[in-house]
Design a protein around this motif. Structure first.
Motif, short mmCIF file in Angstrom:
data_model
loop_
_atom_site.label_atom_id
_atom_site.label_comp_id
_atom_site.label_asym_id
_atom_site.label_seq_id
_atom_site.Cartn_x
_atom_site.Cartn_y
_atom_site.Cartn_z
N THR A 53 -5.57 -10.48 1.53
CA THR A 53 -6.73 -10.80 1.41
C THR A 53 -6.56 -12.46 1.18
O THR A 53 -5.82 -13.00 0.49
CB THR A 53 -7.44 -10.46 -0.17
OG1 THR A 53 -7.38 -8.92 0.11
CG2 THR A 53 -8.77 -10.92 -0.21
N GLN B 247 0.79 -1.17 0.15
CA GLN B 247 0.00 0.14 0.02
C GLN B 247 0.85 1.02 -0.09
O GLN B 247 1.84 1.23 0.63
CB GLN B 247 -0.92 -0.01 1.33
CG GLN B 247 -1.94 -1.07 1.20
CD GLN B 247 -2.75 -1.34 0.25
OE1 GLN B 247 -3.51 -0.36 0.01
NE2 GLN B 247 -2.94 -2.64 -0.35
N TYR C 86 0.36 -10.60 11.00
CA TYR C 86 0.98 -9.34 11.27
C TYR C 86 1.72 -8.85 12.44
O TYR C 86 2.47 -7.83 12.61
CB TYR C 86 0.26 -8.17 10.52
CG TYR C 86 0.03 -8.12 8.97
CD1 TYR C 86 1.21 -7.77 8.28
CD2 TYR C 86 -1.01 -8.28 8.32
CE1 TYR C 86 1.07 -7.94 6.69
CE2 TYR C 86 -1.12 -8.29 6.99
CZ TYR C 86 0.05 -7.94 6.08
OH TYR C 86 -0.15 -7.95 4.82
N GLN D 98 -6.84 -1.12 14.72
CA GLN D 98 -7.60 -2.33 14.54
C GLN D 98 -7.08 -3.61 14.78
O GLN D 98 -5.60 -3.53 15.07
CB GLN D 98 -7.66 -2.48 12.89
CG GLN D 98 -8.48 -1.30 12.24
CD GLN D 98 -9.86 -1.46 12.53
OE1 GLN D 98 -10.53 -2.61 12.54
NE2 GLN D 98 -10.21 -0.21 12.63
N HIS E 127 2.73 -2.14 9.49
CA HIS E 127 3.13 -2.65 8.10
C HIS E 127 2.28 -2.05 6.82
O HIS E 127 1.48 -1.15 7.13
CB HIS E 127 2.42 -3.99 8.02
CG HIS E 127 0.93 -4.36 8.57
ND1 HIS E 127 -0.28 -4.32 7.56
CD2 HIS E 127 0.60 -4.55 9.87
CE1 HIS E 127 -1.10 -4.63 8.20
NE2 HIS E 127 -0.82 -4.71 9.38
N TYR E 128 2.98 -1.90 5.86
CA TYR E 128 2.54 -1.08 4.67
C TYR E 128 1.73 -2.21 3.68
O TYR E 128 1.53 -1.79 2.49
CB TYR E 128 3.64 -0.66 3.96
CG TYR E 128 3.81 0.88 4.50
CD1 TYR E 128 3.59 2.00 3.77
CD2 TYR E 128 4.75 0.87 5.62
CE1 TYR E 128 3.95 3.40 4.38
CE2 TYR E 128 5.02 2.16 6.21
CZ TYR E 128 4.77 3.22 5.43
OH TYR E 128 4.98 4.53 5.93
N SER E 129 1.50 -3.50 3.88
CA SER E 129 0.83 -4.30 3.04
C SER E 129 -0.55 -4.64 3.87
O SER E 129 -0.60 -4.60 4.79
CB SER E 129 1.55 -5.53 2.99
OG SER E 129 1.66 -6.28 3.86
N THR E 130 -1.55 -5.30 2.66
CA THR E 130 -2.60 -5.81 3.23
C THR E 130 -2.83 -7.08 2.93
O THR E 130 -2.07 -7.56 1.83
CB THR E 130 -4.06 -4.87 2.89
OG1 THR E 130 -3.90 -4.76 1.32
CG2 THR E 130 -3.97 -3.50 3.67
N GLU F 270 -5.18 -7.59 14.90
CA GLU F 270 -4.53 -8.16 13.80
C GLU F 270 -5.14 -9.80 13.90
O GLU F 270 -5.12 -10.23 15.01
CB GLU F 270 -3.12 -8.20 14.00
CG GLU F 270 -2.43 -6.64 13.79
CD GLU F 270 -2.54 -6.29 12.47
OE1 GLU F 270 -3.15 -6.79 11.34
OE2 GLU F 270 -2.08 -5.23 12.09
N ALA G 56 -0.49 0.93 6.73
CA ALA G 56 -1.76 0.15 6.83
C ALA G 56 -1.86 -0.02 8.24
O ALA G 56 -3.30 -0.11 8.81
CB ALA G 56 -1.70 -1.33 6.15
N ALA G 57 -1.16 -0.33 9.22
CA ALA G 57 -1.44 -0.23 10.73
C ALA G 57 -0.31 -0.23 11.41
O ALA G 57 0.92 -0.32 11.06
CB ALA G 57 -1.71 -1.71 10.90
#
Length: 447
Positions: free
Chosen positions: A397, A368, A428, A414, A392-395, A416, A372-373
């Protein structure tokens, strides 16, 4: 156990990006070159700044966070360091009063004198107002002084010095200006390079040691750099020893393999120490070099930068095949953050390129453009609360259903997800093993 006394500074600032890491590393390098035994610590759950401090001091760097570690753990680490060191340096996190808990909370609780580093590159008289605010905002804050960073000239430094009130500098009888610790000139050659997760790791730069030496050379000409060992005694702190807490050998007889290379480099030295204290034998391997998983009872895939090495990891068939066999045999795996990402089908990089990964878990990871978090997290396991953080900078799915969720420590942010497949656990969430030894045992004995 008696207390141990050692000069100590907590190096903080009004905000991130002011030069805390630069000054901490420069001080560590300067005094290490002089033959002193220097121990550096980092406030908060940071992985990258400690790489620079370890290179500068030649010693491992532990993290200190009043919530994640707990006060007893911090006191034990500092007491041990004071008993074996000539100087202790602690780099703060963000701004002095930022975070819950903040660097200021640590300073007040442990009596650590605060050195404020302020980026003065675009100011003159306002510098004094910042110093006054930092020193007096929190009653009872131990104060060491101020160092101006990115100073343009000698004249600029004189203006900065003149802007600070005498009572904020702590001018002592006889004219000893104890609180003005000088200014570092603006010099792009001193900059420590950054990228999306923070500073570039020192191990990745061939000139990292030269950069640190240049910083130490510049600092040597400031009042702070000219202090001798006797001068540092003004900041001596007596560190009390907490009650000893025996560690049961919960992992005795077990071998834990740890991935460790440029792609898997987010490893707290304290986590390795905890595994050893629990009785585990540690063996290391490099997925980036396509080394197979060593003969072991359990595996740890720590965080790092898989996205920067996606092509090489994609081609690592020996590593992937041995990892698949380890999982199929029902042996435990703990994969956290960057260590989890290659387990899935693919990673889509920031430029939109999709790189197939190991395909051991179903799902897609996507980088991203923004964070992200971020924040401290707790995992309420069947063996009690395991503490840590996420960053982290990724998500992700995935059709996998989580087997558990962590909880944000402050109630904001949020949770994890924790995913499971047989004896594999992936999240994460970055765990601080010493926060719960029984829960850590479970990570490496499930199955």
């Amino acid at each position: 156990m008696p207390s141990a006394t050692c000069p100590a500074l907590l190096i903080s600032a009004p905000a991130s990006g002011q030069g805390k890491t630069t000054v901490t590393a420069a001080l560590a390098r300067l005094w290490t070159r002089r033959g002193a035994r220097v121990r550096v610590f980092k406030c908060g759950p940071d992985f990258l700044d400690p790489h620079w401090h370890a290179l500068a001091s030649g010693q491992p760097v532990d993290n200190l966070d009043l919530w994640i570690n707990g006060e007893t753990d911090i006191r034990a680490r500092l007491h041990d360091a004071a008993a074996h060191s000539d100087l202790i340096l602690i780099e703060g996190v963000m701004g002095l009063f930022d975070g819950e808990p903040s660097a200021a909370d640590l300073a007040v609780k442990l009596g650590l004198p605060v050195l404020a580093v302020i980026d003065a590159g675009a100011m003159a008289g306002t510098f004094g107002a910042l110093v006054h605010g930092l020193r007096h905002y929190r009653p009872g804050l131990p104060w060491a002084g101020v160092l101006a960073n990115r100073v343009a000239s000698e004249g600029h430094e004189q203006m900065l010095r003149a802007s600070v009130r005498a009572d904020d500098l702590g001018v002592q009888p006889g004219g000893i200006d104890a609180g003005w610790l000088g200014g570092l000139r603006r010099d792009t050659g001193f900059a420590l390079p950054e990228r999306h997760l923070g500073l570039t790791s020192a191990a990745e730069l061939p000139d990292a040691q030269q950069r640190l030496d240049a910083l130490a050379d510049a600092l040597e000409y400031t009042p702070l750099g000219r202090l001798d060992a006797a001068g540092w005694q003004r900041w001596a702190v007596a560190f009390e020893a907490p009650p000893e807490q025996p560690v049961a050998p919960l992992l005795r007889g077990r071998t834990v393999a740890v991935a460790r290379d440029a792609a898997f480099c987010f490893i707290y030295p304290a986590n390795l120490d905890t595994l050893r204290a629990l009785g585990a034998e540690l063996v290391f391997f490099s997925p980036l070099a396509d080394e197979p998983v060593p003969d072991c009872d359990a595996l740890w895939l720590p965080g790092g930068y898989p996205e920067l090495h996606a092509d090489a990891l994609q081609q690592g068939m020996r590593c992937r095949t041995s990892l698949a066999a380890h999982i199929a045999a029902g042996k435990p795996v703990w994969a956290e953050c960057g260590g989890m990402m290659p387990l899935f089908d693919a990673i889509t990089l920031a430029d939109g390129v999709r790189v197939p990964m190991w395909g051991l878990l179903p799902g897609e990871v996507a980088m991203q453009p923004r964070l992200a978090a971020l924040g401290a997290q707790r995992w309420r396991t069947s063996r009690g609360e395991l503490r840590g953080h996420s960053f982290h900078y990724s998500t992700l799915t995935t059709p996998l259903l989580p087997v558990a969720h962590t909880e944000p420590a402050t109630g904001r942010g949020q949770p994890e997800a924790v995913y499971g497949l047989g004896a594999l656990r992936a999240s994460y969430f970055h765990a601080w093993f010493a926060s719960n030894l029984e829960a850590t045992e479970d990570l490496f004995t499930l199955g």
